[in-house]
Scaffold this motif. Structure first.
Motif, PDB file in Angstrom:
ATOM      1  N   GLY A  31       0.816  -1.207   0.000  1.00  0.00           N
ATOM      2  CA  GLY A  31       0.000   0.000   0.000  1.00  0.00           C
ATOM      3  C   GLY A  31       0.848   1.253   0.000  1.00  0.00           C
ATOM      4  O   GLY A  31       0.403   2.307   0.457  1.00  0.00           O
ATOM      5  N   ALA A  32       2.081   1.146  -0.527  1.00  0.00           N
ATOM      6  CA  ALA A  32       3.021   2.285  -0.561  1.00  0.00           C
ATOM      7  C   ALA A  32       3.191   2.865   0.836  1.00  0.00           C
ATOM      8  O   ALA A  32       3.131   4.086   1.046  1.00  0.00           O
ATOM      9  CB  ALA A  32       2.551   3.349  -1.554  1.00  0.00           C
ATOM     10  N   LEU A  33       3.430   1.988   1.796  1.00  0.00           N
ATOM     11  CA  LEU A  33       3.476   2.388   3.205  1.00  0.00           C
ATOM     12  C   LEU A  33       4.543   3.447   3.482  1.00  0.00           C
ATOM     13  O   LEU A  33       4.252   4.510   4.048  1.00  0.00           O
ATOM     14  CB  LEU A  33       3.719   1.151   4.072  1.00  0.00           C
ATOM     15  N   CYS A  34       5.789   3.172   3.104  1.00  0.00           N
ATOM     16  CA  CYS A  34       6.872   4.108   3.416  1.00  0.00           C
ATOM     17  C   CYS A  34       6.713   5.461   2.712  1.00  0.00           C
ATOM     18  O   CYS A  34       6.795   6.507   3.359  1.00  0.00           O
ATOM     19  CB  CYS A  34       8.226   3.472   3.086  1.00  0.00           C
ATOM     20  N   PRO A  35       6.477   5.492   1.389  1.00  0.00           N
ATOM     21  CA  PRO A  35       6.287   6.787   0.732  1.00  0.00           C
ATOM     22  C   PRO A  35       5.107   7.577   1.286  1.00  0.00           C
ATOM     23  O   PRO A  35       5.106   8.808   1.267  1.00  0.00           O
ATOM     24  CB  PRO A  35       6.064   6.405  -0.732  1.00  0.00           C
ATOM     25  N   SER A  36       4.106   6.889   1.800  1.00  0.00           N
ATOM     26  CA  SER A  36       2.947   7.580   2.373  1.00  0.00           C
ATOM     27  C   SER A  36       3.325   8.378   3.612  1.00  0.00           C
ATOM     28  O   SER A  36       2.615   9.315   4.001  1.00  0.00           O
ATOM     29  CB  SER A  36       1.845   6.571   2.727  1.00  0.00           C
ATOM     30  N   PHE A  37       4.456   8.003   4.225  1.00  0.00           N
ATOM     31  CA  PHE A  37       4.946   8.732   5.394  1.00  0.00           C
ATOM     32  C   PHE A  37       6.208   9.528   5.069  1.00  0.00           C
ATOM     33  O   PHE A  37       6.970   9.898   5.965  1.00  0.00           O
ATOM     34  CB  PHE A  37       5.224   7.756   6.546  1.00  0.00           C
ATOM     35  N   GLY A  38       6.426   9.762   3.767  1.00  0.00           N
ATOM     36  CA  GLY A  38       7.562  10.580   3.359  1.00  0.00           C
ATOM     37  C   GLY A  38       8.887   9.866   3.368  1.00  0.00           C
ATOM     38  O   GLY A  38       9.954  10.502   3.287  1.00  0.00           O
ATOM     39  N   ARG A  39       8.867   8.537   3.434  1.00  0.00           N
ATOM     40  CA  ARG A  39      10.105   7.754   3.426  1.00  0.00           C
ATOM     41  C   ARG A  39      10.281   7.078   2.076  1.00  0.00           C
ATOM     42  O   ARG A  39       9.319   6.877   1.338  1.00  0.00           O
ATOM     43  CB  ARG A  39      10.085   6.698   4.537  1.00  0.00           C
ATOM     44  N   ASP A  40      11.508   6.737   1.766  1.00  0.00           N
ATOM     45  CA  ASP A  40      11.785   6.051   0.509  1.00  0.00           C
ATOM     46  C   ASP A  40      11.548   4.556   0.651  1.00  0.00           C
ATOM     47  O   ASP A  40      11.746   3.978   1.710  1.00  0.00           O
ATOM     48  CB  ASP A  40      13.222   6.317   0.046  1.00  0.00           C
ATOM     49  N   CYS A  41      11.091   3.933  -0.438  1.00  0.00           N
ATOM     50  CA  CYS A  41      10.802   2.502  -0.468  1.00  0.00           C
ATOM     51  C   CYS A  41      12.089   1.687  -0.379  1.00  0.00           C
ATOM     52  O   CYS A  41      13.105   2.033  -0.983  1.00  0.00           O
ATOM     53  CB  CYS A  41      10.061   2.179  -1.769  1.00  0.00           C
ATOM     54  N   TYR A  42      12.048   0.570   0.366  1.00  0.00           N
ATOM     55  CA  TYR A  42      13.207  -0.305   0.536  1.00  0.00           C
ATOM     56  C   TYR A  42      13.076  -1.611  -0.244  1.00  0.00           C
ATOM     57  O   TYR A  42      13.840  -2.537  -0.041  1.00  0.00           O
ATOM     58  CB  TYR A  42      13.425  -0.612   2.021  1.00  0.00           C
ATOM     59  N   ALA A  43      12.100  -1.700  -1.110  1.00  0.00           N
ATOM     60  CA  ALA A  43      11.921  -2.872  -1.988  1.00  0.00           C
ATOM     61  C   ALA A  43      11.535  -4.131  -1.229  1.00  0.00           C
ATOM     62  O   ALA A  43      11.937  -5.232  -1.602  1.00  0.00           O
ATOM     63  CB  ALA A  43      13.172  -3.122  -2.823  1.00  0.00           C
ATOM     64  N   CYS A  44      10.730  -3.994  -0.183  1.00  0.00           N
ATOM     65  CA  CYS A  44      10.314  -5.157   0.602  1.00  0.00           C
ATOM     66  C   CYS A  44       9.567  -6.196  -0.240  1.00  0.00           C
ATOM     67  O   CYS A  44       9.662  -7.391   0.031  1.00  0.00           O
ATOM     68  CB  CYS A  44       9.424  -4.722   1.752  1.00  0.00           C
TER      69      CYS A  44
END
Length: 257
Positions: free
Chosen positions: A198-211
């Motif tokens: 659900g685009a968790l990290c970008p939704s909080f202003g963080r970059d995606c880590y490719a989980c």
């Protein structure tokens, strides 16, 4: 009214952290409802132990990292009509696959264990699909309860499982997120990572880590050059791709030469 027998399932653990198995237990009430619809013949974390029970659906968490695991996964495949792998370890080898690129993995074992001669490990940590046929892969680190429920529902309904390989970028657009790569210059892996979180990290202003591993279309070389343009050194770029899914073929383009 004809009472058909309940489908049977098993949940197996290989080399892993147990996080994906918790996706079952985290269902809460939905797990109790599931237990009424199927027969759970093997799931050690719930107290059901019958490793080689013949089942309709076998869920497998973890990578193949030891000689005994090769033999065990082959027996499980033989006794299962349908095999579903879940999580980064089962689908691509997981974090433990970082050792695959080592010149001598035995040195790692010796550096950690006081008696390395007692450790029976393979030189590589492999995805389950490297050893047996897999019918469905659920990517994620860890997977979500929603993925598992959907997979079981599709199988029991006799429909083809829906596989979403869209990138996290698509999910960000659907949610109206401002791109952290463009607006903040963060080395976000969203362009090459499949959605599911659900685009968790970008939704909080963080970059995606490719989980959730590689998306359907991956241009790793292009994104690598973009990261270098942000000031990352080659080793730092490689780390972004090799952090969780280091053994995924689509992420190997950034390996250090």
């Amino acid at each position: 009214m004809i009472n058909l027998p309940k489908p049977s399932i098993a949940v197996h653990k290989f080399t892993s952290c147990d996080g994906c198995q918790l996706a079952f237990l985290n269902m809460g009430e939905a797990f109790l409802q599931l237990a009424e619809q199927v027969n759970i013949l093997h799931f050690a974390e719930t107290g059901k132990v019958d490793t080689y029970a013949k089942v309709d659906i076998a869920f497998v968490e973890g990578s193949v990292s030891t000689p005994s695991e090769i033999e065990r996964i082959q027996k499980i495949r033989k006794n299962s009509e349908y095999v579903i792998t879940m999580g980064a370890c089962a689908t691509s080898g997981g974090i433990q696959a970082l050792r695959n690129g080592a010149e001598n993995s035995a040195d790692w074992v010796a550096a950690i264990y006081a008696s390395p001669e007692h450790i029976q490990s393979l030189a590589a940590s492999d995805a389950i699909a490297k050893h047996v046929k897999v019918d469905l892969e659920l990517w994620g680190c860890p997977v979500s309860s929603r993925q598992i429920i959907q997979a079981i529902r599709d199988k029991l309904s006799g429909v083809r499982p829906a596989v979403n390989a869209d990138s996290v970028c698509m999910e960000c657009k659907r949610k109206g997120n401002v791109c952290v790569l463009v607006s903040q210059g963060k080395p976000c892996m969203g362009p090459v990572t499949r959605t599911g979180c659900g685009a968790l990290c970008p939704s909080f202003g963080r970059d995606c880590y490719a989980c959730y591993g590689p998306s359907e279309q991956v241009n790793a070389a292009s994104l690598s050059r973009r990261f270098e343009g942000l000031g990352l050194l080659p080793d730092q770029v490689a780390h972004r791709f090799q952090f969780i899914h280091s053994a995924a073929d689509a992420f190997k383009l950034t390996e250090k030469k």
